[in-house]
Scaffold this motif. Sequence first.
Motif, short mmCIF file in Angstrom:
data_model
loop_
_atom_site.label_atom_id
_atom_site.label_comp_id
_atom_site.label_asym_id
_atom_site.label_seq_id
_atom_site.Cartn_x
_atom_site.Cartn_y
_atom_site.Cartn_z
N ALA A 115 14.34 -9.69 8.88
CA ALA A 115 15.29 -10.62 7.62
C ALA A 115 15.38 -9.81 6.18
O ALA A 115 16.75 -10.26 5.29
N ARG A 116 15.83 -8.46 6.43
CA ARG A 116 15.69 -8.06 4.91
C ARG A 116 16.67 -6.64 5.75
O ARG A 116 16.62 -5.54 4.94
N ASP A 117 16.15 -6.94 7.06
CA ASP A 117 17.20 -5.60 7.93
C ASP A 117 16.93 -4.54 7.82
O ASP A 117 17.47 -3.36 7.24
N ARG A 118 15.63 -4.01 8.12
CA ARG A 118 14.92 -2.77 7.62
C ARG A 118 13.27 -2.55 8.39
O ARG A 118 13.61 -3.64 9.10
N LYS A 119 13.33 -1.92 8.74
CA LYS A 119 11.75 -1.56 8.99
C LYS A 119 11.01 -1.25 7.83
O LYS A 119 11.35 -0.45 7.21
N LEU A 120 9.71 -1.73 7.23
CA LEU A 120 9.21 -2.13 6.52
C LEU A 120 7.89 -0.82 6.68
O LEU A 120 7.29 -1.05 7.38
N VAL A 121 7.63 0.36 6.46
CA VAL A 121 6.80 1.39 6.65
C VAL A 121 5.52 1.20 5.15
O VAL A 121 5.58 1.89 3.92
N LEU A 122 4.16 0.92 5.53
CA LEU A 122 3.28 1.30 4.20
C LEU A 122 1.96 2.24 5.07
O LEU A 122 1.59 2.04 5.72
N GLU A 123 1.94 2.71 3.70
CA GLU A 123 0.99 3.93 4.37
C GLU A 123 -0.51 4.14 3.41
O GLU A 123 0.29 4.03 2.37
N GLY A 124 -1.53 4.63 4.48
CA GLY A 124 -2.78 4.43 3.06
C GLY A 124 -3.41 5.45 3.50
O GLY A 124 -2.86 5.49 5.38
N PHE A 125 -3.70 6.73 3.21
CA PHE A 125 -4.16 7.82 3.22
C PHE A 125 -4.74 8.66 2.30
O PHE A 125 -4.98 8.15 0.97
N THR A 126 -5.75 8.83 2.85
CA THR A 126 -7.17 9.40 1.63
C THR A 126 -7.22 11.02 1.64
O THR A 126 -7.32 11.88 3.28
N PHE A 127 -7.27 11.54 0.30
CA PHE A 127 -8.14 13.05 0.44
C PHE A 127 -8.90 13.07 0.17
O PHE A 127 -9.73 12.74 -0.87
N ALA A 128 -10.24 13.61 0.71
CA ALA A 128 -11.24 13.15 -0.28
C ALA A 128 -12.24 14.81 0.77
O ALA A 128 -13.46 14.46 1.92
N PRO A 129 -12.40 15.59 0.49
CA PRO A 129 -13.11 16.99 1.54
C PRO A 129 -14.19 16.81 0.73
O PRO A 129 -14.98 16.21 0.46
N ALA A 130 -15.34 17.14 2.76
CA ALA A 130 -16.52 16.79 2.73
C ALA A 130 -17.44 15.71 2.77
O ALA A 130 -18.14 15.45 2.51
N THR A 131 -16.61 14.65 2.49
CA THR A 131 -16.97 13.30 2.30
C THR A 131 -17.03 12.71 3.26
O THR A 131 -15.94 11.93 3.61
N ASN A 132 -17.70 11.41 3.70
CA ASN A 132 -17.21 10.03 5.18
C ASN A 132 -16.42 9.52 3.66
O ASN A 132 -16.04 9.04 2.96
N LYS A 133 -15.05 8.88 5.10
CA LYS A 133 -13.73 8.44 4.25
C LYS A 133 -13.38 6.56 5.42
O LYS A 133 -12.37 6.27 5.22
N ARG A 134 -14.31 6.68 5.87
CA ARG A 134 -14.78 5.37 6.24
C ARG A 134 -14.41 4.51 5.74
O ARG A 134 -13.27 3.18 5.89
#
Length: 336
Positions: free
Chosen positions: A292-311
């Motif tokens: 509908a908006r003539d695009r590919k929409l990209v959503l991303e999540g990422f985590t920076f957390a050294p030596a830590t559980n990230k689930r």
Amino acid sequence: MKMLRALPLLPLLFFLSCQDKPAKKYKPASLGAINTLAVVMDNDLWEGPVGDKVRQHFAAPVLGLTWDEPLLNLEHMPKSVFRGTTRHRRAVLFVDRDSVTGAQIQDDLYAAPQKVAVIKGTSDSALIASIDSAADRIISAIREMELKESQERFLRSLSKEKALGEDFGISLRLPSVYKVGKREENFLWIDREIQKGSMNIIIYEMPPDSFESDSTFVQDIVQMRDSIGKLYIPGPDVPGKTTYMGTEKAFAPYVFPAEVGGLKGVEVRGIWEVVNYPMAGPFLTYILNDKARDRKLVLEGFTFAPATNKRDYMFELEAILKTLKFPQPETESSAK
């Protein structure tokens, strides 16, 4: 006198009318940490092959993390303990020997919201077979409930940031702890501080004809992420080197079909790295066909957390991204 004779009938009529409408049974609010499953089964089952099968499925490693973390934290308890407020746990798996074999999921049995999965079998081998056949369905139901629970908790304090709507015509149920860190043409970076790092969301657009070749699809995704990282996500200053966020080359990302906010596309899970610097972490990307908006929409999540559980960090980011909506722009009359 006619009025007086009618009065004694009123309580009876009121009682009968109430009887016509069954009373809605009150359910207490469910308890428990996100992604925690109460496993109710006898000790001999838990300590044997049946328990091993439960752990194999329900505590399997989450895909796309830097080290193994389980899908769900399992908290075993025997049937004798499963009473009182213990029954109010949000996610419950009940496993027991019985005269029948099968599996079912019940909603809000003792509390709300709640999923109670019941697996029964005439023998240990029958129980194991039932777990194998039903585990994926049960895990999917629990994950859906936990995502909704997380999204409801976001409502306690929502961000009033307008950049998402102004730049991309979208909204996310974004907790107020997230702040815009970088805003450029066709790129928005929102993040929050955590104890040992940060949780991050980035949004951008791609041309609608991107990723047309199936044979190079994963390679094209990696190239897209790397080019965006080089443009907008620099790494630490290292003399004589250019550092930026790219995609870990040693592990190909996982790609699955997905639908978010009514748009079909793909879900990508993998490991990001900082090129020319020893730093890495998990990412989750949705690439959505927004015709509908003539695009590919990209959503991303990422985590920076050294030596830590990230689930749980990544689970929160997934819950946020899956609240994607396309609010209608205000008309001139409604704005007034």
